[in-house]
Write a protein that holds these residues in place. Structure first.
Motif, PDB file in Angstrom:
ATOM      1  N   THR A 159       0.818  -1.212   0.000  1.00  0.00           N
ATOM      2  CA  THR A 159       0.000   0.000   0.000  1.00  0.00           C
ATOM      3  C   THR A 159       0.853   1.263   0.000  1.00  0.00           C
ATOM      4  OG1 THR A 159      -0.150  -0.060   2.422  1.00  0.00           O
ATOM      5  CG2 THR A 159      -1.934  -1.120   1.181  1.00  0.00           C
ATOM      6  N   ASP A 160       2.181   1.105  -0.156  1.00  0.00           N
ATOM      7  CA  ASP A 160       3.073   2.279  -0.126  1.00  0.00           C
ATOM      8  C   ASP A 160       3.485   2.750  -1.508  1.00  0.00           C
ATOM      9  OD1 ASP A 160       4.532  -0.110  -0.477  1.00  0.00           O
ATOM     10  OD2 ASP A 160       6.372   0.819   0.279  1.00  0.00           O
ATOM     11  N   VAL A 161       3.214   1.939  -2.550  1.00  0.00           N
ATOM     12  CA  VAL A 161       3.517   2.348  -3.925  1.00  0.00           C
ATOM     13  C   VAL A 161       2.421   1.819  -4.847  1.00  0.00           C
ATOM     14  CG1 VAL A 161       6.013   2.438  -3.595  1.00  0.00           C
ATOM     15  CG2 VAL A 161       4.961   0.316  -4.382  1.00  0.00           C
ATOM     16  N   THR A 162       2.152   2.561  -5.898  1.00  0.00           N
ATOM     17  CA  THR A 162       1.075   2.185  -6.808  1.00  0.00           C
ATOM     18  C   THR A 162       1.614   1.566  -8.097  1.00  0.00           C
ATOM     19  OG1 THR A 162      -0.879   2.986  -7.998  1.00  0.00           O
ATOM     20  CG2 THR A 162       1.005   4.459  -7.902  1.00  0.00           C
ATOM     21  N   VAL A 163       0.805   0.737  -8.710  1.00  0.00           N
ATOM     22  CA  VAL A 163       1.160   0.145 -10.008  1.00  0.00           C
ATOM     23  C   VAL A 163       0.088   0.436 -11.057  1.00  0.00           C
ATOM     24  CG1 VAL A 163       2.636  -1.661  -9.050  1.00  0.00           C
ATOM     25  CG2 VAL A 163       0.168  -2.087  -9.289  1.00  0.00           C
ATOM     26  N   TRP A 164      -0.810   1.368 -10.745  1.00  0.00           N
ATOM     27  CA  TRP A 164      -1.889   1.701 -11.696  1.00  0.00           C
ATOM     28  C   TRP A 164      -2.273   3.158 -11.528  1.00  0.00           C
ATOM     29  CZ3 TRP A 164      -3.983  -1.352 -15.472  1.00  0.00           C
ATOM     30  CH2 TRP A 164      -5.106  -0.836 -16.140  1.00  0.00           C
ATOM     31  N   GLY A 165      -2.394   3.874 -12.667  1.00  0.00           N
ATOM     32  CA  GLY A 165      -2.761   5.284 -12.604  1.00  0.00           C
ATOM     33  C   GLY A 165      -3.440   5.765 -13.860  1.00  0.00           C
ATOM     34  N   ASP A 166      -3.389   7.078 -14.047  1.00  0.00           N
ATOM     35  CA  ASP A 166      -4.153   7.785 -15.063  1.00  0.00           C
ATOM     36  C   ASP A 166      -3.992   7.218 -16.473  1.00  0.00           C
ATOM     37  OD1 ASP A 166      -5.552  10.437 -16.012  1.00  0.00           O
ATOM     38  OD2 ASP A 166      -3.704  10.319 -17.174  1.00  0.00           O
ATOM     39  N   LEU A 167      -2.750   7.075 -16.939  1.00  0.00           N
ATOM     40  CA  LEU A 167      -2.529   6.659 -18.321  1.00  0.00           C
ATOM     41  C   LEU A 167      -2.999   5.231 -18.570  1.00  0.00           C
ATOM     42  CD1 LEU A 167       0.963   8.263 -19.014  1.00  0.00           C
ATOM     43  CD2 LEU A 167      -1.297   9.083 -19.729  1.00  0.00           C
ATOM     44  N   LEU A 168      -2.785   4.359 -17.594  1.00  0.00           N
ATOM     45  CA  LEU A 168      -3.267   2.987 -17.734  1.00  0.00           C
ATOM     46  C   LEU A 168      -4.792   2.946 -17.758  1.00  0.00           C
ATOM     47  CD1 LEU A 168      -0.760   1.138 -15.403  1.00  0.00           C
ATOM     48  CD2 LEU A 168      -0.935   0.901 -17.886  1.00  0.00           C
ATOM     49  N   THR A 169      -5.424   3.726 -16.907  1.00  0.00           N
ATOM     50  CA  THR A 169      -6.887   3.796 -16.914  1.00  0.00           C
ATOM     51  C   THR A 169      -7.398   4.284 -18.258  1.00  0.00           C
ATOM     52  OG1 THR A 169      -7.030   4.176 -14.534  1.00  0.00           O
ATOM     53  CG2 THR A 169      -8.906   4.891 -15.859  1.00  0.00           C
ATOM     54  N   LEU A 170      -6.762   5.313 -18.783  1.00  0.00           N
ATOM     55  CA  LEU A 170      -7.170   5.878 -20.068  1.00  0.00           C
ATOM     56  C   LEU A 170      -7.066   4.842 -21.178  1.00  0.00           C
ATOM     57  CD1 LEU A 170      -8.016   8.402 -21.682  1.00  0.00           C
ATOM     58  CD2 LEU A 170      -5.574   8.907 -21.959  1.00  0.00           C
ATOM     59  N   MET A 171      -5.937   4.152 -21.251  1.00  0.00           N
ATOM     60  CA  MET A 171      -5.751   3.160 -22.312  1.00  0.00           C
ATOM     61  C   MET A 171      -6.660   1.952 -22.121  1.00  0.00           C
ATOM     62  SD  MET A 171      -3.789   4.331 -24.545  1.00  0.00           S
ATOM     63  CE  MET A 171      -3.702   2.800 -25.468  1.00  0.00           C
ATOM     64  N   ALA A 172      -6.823   1.518 -20.877  1.00  0.00           N
ATOM     65  CA  ALA A 172      -7.689   0.362 -20.622  1.00  0.00           C
ATOM     66  C   ALA A 172      -9.123   0.660 -21.034  1.00  0.00           C
ATOM     67  CB  ALA A 172      -7.616  -0.027 -19.157  1.00  0.00           C
ATOM     68  N   SER A 173      -9.596   1.848 -20.702  1.00  0.00           N
ATOM     69  CA  SER A 173     -10.954   2.232 -21.076  1.00  0.00           C
ATOM     70  C   SER A 173     -11.076   2.321 -22.596  1.00  0.00           C
ATOM     71  CB  SER A 173     -11.302   3.574 -20.431  1.00  0.00           C
ATOM     72  OG  SER A 173     -12.579   4.012 -20.832  1.00  0.00           O
ATOM     73  N   GLN A 174     -10.107   2.916 -23.220  1.00  0.00           N
ATOM     74  CA  GLN A 174     -10.122   3.087 -24.676  1.00  0.00           C
ATOM     75  C   GLN A 174     -10.078   1.749 -25.390  1.00  0.00           C
ATOM     76  OE1 GLN A 174      -7.653   6.319 -26.261  1.00  0.00           O
ATOM     77  NE2 GLN A 174      -6.770   4.851 -27.696  1.00  0.00           N
ATOM     78  N   ASN A 175      -9.383   0.755 -24.792  1.00  0.00           N
ATOM     79  CA  ASN A 175      -9.227  -0.554 -25.423  1.00  0.00           C
ATOM     80  C   ASN A 175     -10.283  -1.570 -24.993  1.00  0.00           C
ATOM     81  OD1 ASN A 175      -6.980   0.506 -26.653  1.00  0.00           O
ATOM     82  ND2 ASN A 175      -5.496  -0.543 -25.350  1.00  0.00           N
TER      83      ASN A 175
END
Length: 216
Positions: free
Chosen positions: A81-97
């Motif tokens: 819970t101290d570092v992330t592996v998912w954010g804005d650009l991944l969300t954008l591409m996942a939604s688009q794809n």
């Protein structure tokens, strides 16, 4: 979305959980919740495995363009819970794809983008700190663990406001059959109660208390 995924997607995770219990399958991902209670996802797992960076370094991975439409991205970051592996650009591409959603044993960031695009993310929470130079992707389409549940590529992943369940691919038809049986029994109980019967009587009459009991 293939037919088995489609039919399981019509069930609540609670009903699928009951079916898993009856069949002795550990498939309830503990501690994984949706960013929004209205989020839901269903699809076959496309997995990614993370580890801390070593002296040679590494990257968080460029895999998103290879995820088939309709898949659920399942990321194992060891519950960190101290570092992330998912954010804005991944969300954008996942939604688009047309990816069905993302499940993370860890945290995400840029949660507002997920809400704006109505893209379902399930995780252990939100935190802004990047995983870059802190974790590295060491495997794609390999077995992973999410919420103490083993997930393999192609397993069915279902999520709703109550959390996430995982259905092993080789037992999906068996699970679906039990889900339908449990749903049918519960619907008959609702009908009996609506007709004036006491709930305790309806439960006994239709065997409610044995619905989740593991069969020998």
């Amino acid at each position: 979305m293939d037919e088995v995924v489609k039919q399981l997607a019509e069930a609540a995770t609670s009903g699928i959980s009951d079916a898993l219990d009856r069949l002795g399958i550990a498939g309830q991902a503990h501690g994984i919740q949706p960013l929004e209670s209205s989020f839901a996802l269903a699809g076959r797992a496309f997995t990614g495995l993370y580890q801390p960076v070593d002296v040679a370094g590494g990257t968080v991975g460029d895999y998103i363009d290879d995820v088939p439409p309709g898949s659920v991205v399942v990321l194992d970051n060891a519950g960190r819970t101290d570092v992330t592996v998912w954010g804005d650009l991944l969300t954008l591409m996942a939604s688009q794809n047309a990816i069905a959603g993302t499940v993370i044993d860890g945290v995400c960031r840029d949660s507002r983008r997920s809400r704006e695009l109505n893209y379902p993310v399930f995780s252990r929470g939100r935190y802004m700190r990047t995983g870059k130079d802190r974790v590295q992707m060491v495997g794609i389409e390999v077995p992973v663990t999410v919420g103490q549940v083993r997930v393999r590529p192609g397993d069915i992943v279902i999520g709703d406001g109550d959390g996430v369940v995982v259905v092993p691919r080789e037992r999906e038809l068996e699970v679906l059959e039990v889900v339908k049986s449990i749903e049918s029994t519960e619907e008959r109980i609702r009908e009996q109660v609506a007709g004036g019967m006491r709930l305790d009587q309806a439960r006994v009459q239709l065997g409610y208390h044995d619905l989740q009991t593991r069969r020998s």
